[in-house]
Write a protein that holds these residues in place. Structure first.
Motif, mmCIF file in Angstrom:
data_model
loop_
_atom_site.group_PDB
_atom_site.id
_atom_site.type_symbol
_atom_site.label_atom_id
_atom_site.label_comp_id
_atom_site.label_asym_id
_atom_site.label_seq_id
_atom_site.Cartn_x
_atom_site.Cartn_y
_atom_site.Cartn_z
ATOM 1 N N MET A 141 0.840 -1.205 0.000
ATOM 2 C CA MET A 141 0.000 0.000 0.000
ATOM 3 C C MET A 141 0.874 1.254 0.000
ATOM 4 O O MET A 141 0.576 2.221 -0.697
ATOM 5 C CB MET A 141 -0.934 0.004 1.204
ATOM 6 C CG MET A 141 -1.852 1.213 1.243
ATOM 7 S SD MET A 141 -2.864 1.420 -0.233
ATOM 8 C CE MET A 141 -4.084 0.167 0.037
ATOM 9 N N ARG A 142 1.967 1.219 0.738
ATOM 10 C CA ARG A 142 2.888 2.366 0.762
ATOM 11 C C ARG A 142 3.478 2.613 -0.631
ATOM 12 O O ARG A 142 3.573 3.741 -1.076
ATOM 13 C CB ARG A 142 4.000 2.138 1.775
ATOM 14 C CG ARG A 142 3.505 2.250 3.183
ATOM 15 C CD ARG A 142 4.591 1.942 4.182
ATOM 16 N NE ARG A 142 4.002 2.014 5.503
ATOM 17 C CZ ARG A 142 4.510 2.694 6.504
ATOM 18 N NH1 ARG A 142 5.632 3.341 6.349
ATOM 19 N NH2 ARG A 142 3.896 2.733 7.658
ATOM 20 N N GLU A 143 3.856 1.536 -1.301
ATOM 21 C CA GLU A 143 4.399 1.662 -2.649
ATOM 22 C C GLU A 143 3.339 2.186 -3.617
ATOM 23 O O GLU A 143 3.621 3.046 -4.454
ATOM 24 C CB GLU A 143 4.934 0.313 -3.140
ATOM 25 C CG GLU A 143 5.633 0.409 -4.467
ATOM 26 C CD GLU A 143 6.243 -0.912 -4.896
ATOM 27 O OE1 GLU A 143 6.445 -1.069 -6.116
ATOM 28 O OE2 GLU A 143 6.518 -1.775 -4.039
ATOM 29 N N LEU A 144 2.121 1.691 -3.489
ATOM 30 C CA LEU A 144 1.020 2.146 -4.343
ATOM 31 C C LEU A 144 0.744 3.635 -4.138
ATOM 32 O O LEU A 144 0.583 4.388 -5.106
ATOM 33 C CB LEU A 144 -0.239 1.330 -4.063
ATOM 34 C CG LEU A 144 -1.489 1.735 -4.832
ATOM 35 C CD1 LEU A 144 -1.307 1.479 -6.326
ATOM 36 C CD2 LEU A 144 -2.701 0.972 -4.311
ATOM 37 N N ILE A 145 0.725 4.063 -2.892
ATOM 38 C CA ILE A 145 0.483 5.479 -2.590
ATOM 39 C C ILE A 145 1.598 6.346 -3.183
ATOM 40 O O ILE A 145 1.332 7.382 -3.793
ATOM 41 C CB ILE A 145 0.344 5.702 -1.068
ATOM 42 C CG1 ILE A 145 -0.988 5.114 -0.590
ATOM 43 C CG2 ILE A 145 0.452 7.184 -0.719
ATOM 44 C CD1 ILE A 145 -1.149 5.099 0.913
ATOM 45 N N THR A 146 2.836 5.917 -3.028
ATOM 46 C CA THR A 146 3.970 6.671 -3.581
ATOM 47 C C THR A 146 3.873 6.740 -5.103
ATOM 48 O O THR A 146 4.069 7.806 -5.698
ATOM 49 C CB THR A 146 5.304 6.045 -3.138
ATOM 50 O OG1 THR A 146 5.347 6.035 -1.701
ATOM 51 C CG2 THR A 146 6.481 6.821 -3.672
ATOM 52 N N ASP A 147 3.559 5.618 -5.738
ATOM 53 C CA ASP A 147 3.421 5.603 -7.200
ATOM 54 C C ASP A 147 2.313 6.542 -7.660
ATOM 55 O O ASP A 147 2.451 7.245 -8.665
ATOM 56 C CB ASP A 147 3.149 4.184 -7.713
ATOM 57 C CG ASP A 147 4.354 3.268 -7.575
ATOM 58 O OD1 ASP A 147 5.476 3.772 -7.340
ATOM 59 O OD2 ASP A 147 4.163 2.037 -7.678
#
Length: 168
Positions: A141-147
Motif C-alpha cells: 500500500m505504501r508503494e502504491l500510494i507513492t506511485d
C-alpha cells in the motif's frame, strides 16, 4: 526524468525570449539525481525573482520561465498546499509562481499562476514514506500510494506547462 543538456534546456522554453533563455543561470546539471526528478526546477541566482521549470511534455523537454510573487524576497509568504505535489506535510514552503503565456497571448500580458513548493522539492515530497495513517503497515500500500503521488505530480505539472503554452 531523462538527463538534459544545457542546450536542450535553453531551447525548451515556451514563454521566454531567446535572450531570456540565453541569460538564464542554470543549476549544476552533473550534480542532479535525474532518476529521482519528475521535473527540473530552480531559481536564477542572478535574478532572484526568476525561476524555471523544465519537464518532459509529449516526449520533449519543455520549459517555462516563472516569476515569484514576492517582490522583496522571492520566498514563501505563508501556509498553503502545492498544486503540483499536493503535499500536506510541508505547507509553509509554498509560493505563488506566475508564468507569462507563450506566443502572442504572453506578449499581450496574459499570465497564469499556481502554488508550487518554493524550492521545487515536489519530487522529494511525493517520494516521502507514507504515514501510518495513510497506508498502515502494508508495504504494498505504501508503494502504491507513492506511485500514485508521483503520477499525480507529473500529470499536474505537465497540465500547467501545457496551459502556459496554450494561446487562450
Amino acid at each position: 526524468m531523462n538527463p538534459l543538456t544545457e542546450k536542450q534546456i535553453r531551447a525548451s522554453f515556451l514563454n521566454a525570449s531567446k535572450r531570456e533563455a540565453a541569460q538564464a543561470t542554470l543549476p549544476d546539471l552533473d550534480a542532479l539525481d535525474w532518476e529521482r526528478l519528475d521535473y527540473l526546477g530552480w531559481h536564477d541566482r542572478k535574478a532572484p525573482l526568476s525561476s524555471y521549470v523544465v519537464l518532459e511534455l509529449d516526449g520533449a523537454p519543455t520549459g517555462v520561465l516563472l516569476r515569484s510573487s514576492d517582490a522583496k524576497t522571492g520566498r514563501a509568504r505563508g501556509k498553503g498546499v502545492c498544486a503540483w505535489c499536493e503535499d500536506v506535510v510541508v505547507t509553509d514552503q509554498v509560493s505563488l509562481y506566475v508564468a507569462r503565456r507563450g506566443g502572442a497571448a504572453g506578449r499581450n500580458g496574459n499570465t497564469i499562476g499556481t502554488l508550487i513548493c518554493t524550492e521545487f522539492t515536489c519530487s522529494r515530497n511525493v517520494r516521502r514514506t507514507p504515514t501510518f495513517t495513510e497506508a498502515g503497515n502494508d508495504p504494498a500500500m505504501r508503494e502504491l500510494i507513492t506511485d500514485r503521488r508521483i503520477a499525480g505530480l507529473r500529470e499536474r505539472a505537465a497540465r500547467f506547462v501545457a496551459e502556459v503554452g496554450s494561446t487562450r
